[in-house]
Design an enzyme around this catalytic site. Structure first.
Site, PDB file in Angstrom:
ATOM      1  N   LYS A  22       0.823  -1.218   0.000  1.00  0.00           N
ATOM      2  CA  LYS A  22       0.000   0.000   0.000  1.00  0.00           C
ATOM      3  C   LYS A  22       0.856   1.267   0.000  1.00  0.00           C
ATOM      4  O   LYS A  22       0.586   2.223  -0.707  1.00  0.00           O
ATOM      5  CB  LYS A  22      -0.861  -0.028   1.275  1.00  0.00           C
ATOM      6  N   LYS A  71       7.548  -0.549   5.342  1.00  0.00           N
ATOM      7  CA  LYS A  71       7.224  -1.527   6.387  1.00  0.00           C
ATOM      8  C   LYS A  71       6.920  -0.781   7.680  1.00  0.00           C
ATOM      9  O   LYS A  71       7.617   0.173   8.007  1.00  0.00           O
ATOM     10  CB  LYS A  71       8.427  -2.453   6.616  1.00  0.00           C
TER      11      LYS A  71
HETATM   12  N1  C2G Z   1      -6.942   7.144  13.891  1.00  0.00           N
HETATM   13  C1  C2G Z   1      -7.603   8.125  14.627  1.00  0.00           C
HETATM   14  N2  C2G Z   1      -6.922   9.233  15.058  1.00  0.00           N
HETATM   15  C2  C2G Z   1      -5.611   9.385  14.776  1.00  0.00           C
HETATM   16  C3  C2G Z   1      -4.928   8.410  14.051  1.00  0.00           C
HETATM   17  C4  C2G Z   1      -5.619   7.278  13.601  1.00  0.00           C
HETATM   18  O1  C2G Z   1      -8.818   8.013  14.887  1.00  0.00           O
HETATM   19  N3  C2G Z   1      -5.001  10.506  15.203  1.00  0.00           N
HETATM   20  C5  C2G Z   1      -7.689   5.971  13.419  1.00  0.00           C
HETATM   21  C6  C2G Z   1      -7.749   5.862  11.900  1.00  0.00           C
HETATM   22  O2  C2G Z   1      -8.756   6.689  11.378  1.00  0.00           O
HETATM   23  C7  C2G Z   1      -8.053   4.383  11.706  1.00  0.00           C
HETATM   24  C8  C2G Z   1      -7.368   3.733  12.929  1.00  0.00           C
HETATM   25  O3  C2G Z   1      -7.070   4.793  13.848  1.00  0.00           O
HETATM   26  O4  C2G Z   1      -9.454   4.142  11.765  1.00  0.00           O
HETATM   27  C9  C2G Z   1      -6.080   3.035  12.534  1.00  0.00           C
HETATM   28  O5  C2G Z   1      -5.244   3.973  11.897  1.00  0.00           O
HETATM   29  P1  C2G Z   1      -3.993   3.479  11.042  1.00  0.00           P
HETATM   30  O6  C2G Z   1      -3.194   2.556  11.851  1.00  0.00           O
HETATM   31  O7  C2G Z   1      -3.357   4.669  10.431  1.00  0.00           O
HETATM   32  O8  C2G Z   1      -4.705   2.587   9.954  1.00  0.00           O
HETATM   33  P2  C2G Z   1      -4.640   2.722   8.382  1.00  0.00           P
HETATM   34  O9  C2G Z   1      -3.217   2.621   7.946  1.00  0.00           O
HETATM   35  O10 C2G Z   1      -5.504   3.852   7.984  1.00  0.00           O
HETATM   36  O11 C2G Z   1      -5.247   1.319   7.966  1.00  0.00           O
HETATM   37  O12 C2G Z   1      -8.178  -1.471   5.657  1.00  0.00           O
HETATM   38  C10 C2G Z   1      -7.919  -0.191   6.083  1.00  0.00           C
HETATM   39  C11 C2G Z   1      -6.540  -0.018   6.595  1.00  0.00           C
HETATM   40  O13 C2G Z   1      -6.007  -1.195   7.168  1.00  0.00           O
HETATM   41  C12 C2G Z   1      -6.555   1.145   7.558  1.00  0.00           C
END
Ligand code: C2G
Length: 130
Positions: free
Chosen positions: A44, A48
């Site tokens: 994506k 990593k």
């Molecule tokens: N999140 C949040 N506030 C932040 C950072 C992240 O509410 N300050 C939320 C994101 O909106 C998401 C969750 O935490 O719902 C996980 O965030 P990430 O680890 O960044 O996930 P992402 O890479 O967006 O992966 O299939 C979808 C993907 O796997 C989502």
């Protein structure tokens, strides 16, 4: 019984991650979390995660608000995961607003506001991790 599902990478687990998981859990009584694999992240973002998938999964599944966690292997499998885990509600942060509306035929789709002022990217930059 309302089963809630959500997905994420949860790298360098921080308060924004905790907030959304707690708010997701509060929308039902069983929270299932798909933790994206290292391979999915690499495909994506070409990057990593700092923490390997088994550590990210271990942290998420140890949380009191999380009932089960599994590896999200592919973005294309969301419908399969929703059906397999019999989810009634899909929750995502509003950085994904509108992007999962196609699953409204399978379950409710809810976008919750992100926590302001914190992100894995900012933490990495602050620590000078490339
Ligand atoms: N999140 C949040 N506030 C932040 C950072 C992240 O509410 N300050 C939320 C994101 O909106 C998401 C969750 O935490 O719902 C996980 O965030 P990430 O680890 O960044 O996930 P992402 O890479 O967006 O992966 O299939 C979808 C993907 O796997 C989502």
């Amino acid at each position: 019984q309302t089963r809630v599902i959500t997905f994420g990478t949860y790298d360098l687990f921080h308060i924004g991650h905790l907030n959304i998981l707690k708010r997701a859990a509060a929308l039902g009584n069983h929270l299932i979390v798909g933790v994206s694999t290292d391979a999915l992240n690499f495909s994506k973002k070409g990057l990593k995660p700092v923490f390997p998938q088994h550590e990210r999964l271990a942290i998420v599944e140890a949380l009191r608000c999380v009932n089960e966690a599994f590896y999200e292997e592919s973005l294309e499998l969301k419908a399969e995961y929703i059906k397999h885990y019999k989810a009634d509600v899909l929750v995502m942060g509003d950085d994904w607003a509108g992007r999962f509306d196609q699953f409204k035929s399978l379950c409710d789709v809810v976008y919750l506001p992100r926590t302001e002022g914190i992100s894995t990217t900012d933490i990495k930059q602050g620590l000078a991790i490339p």
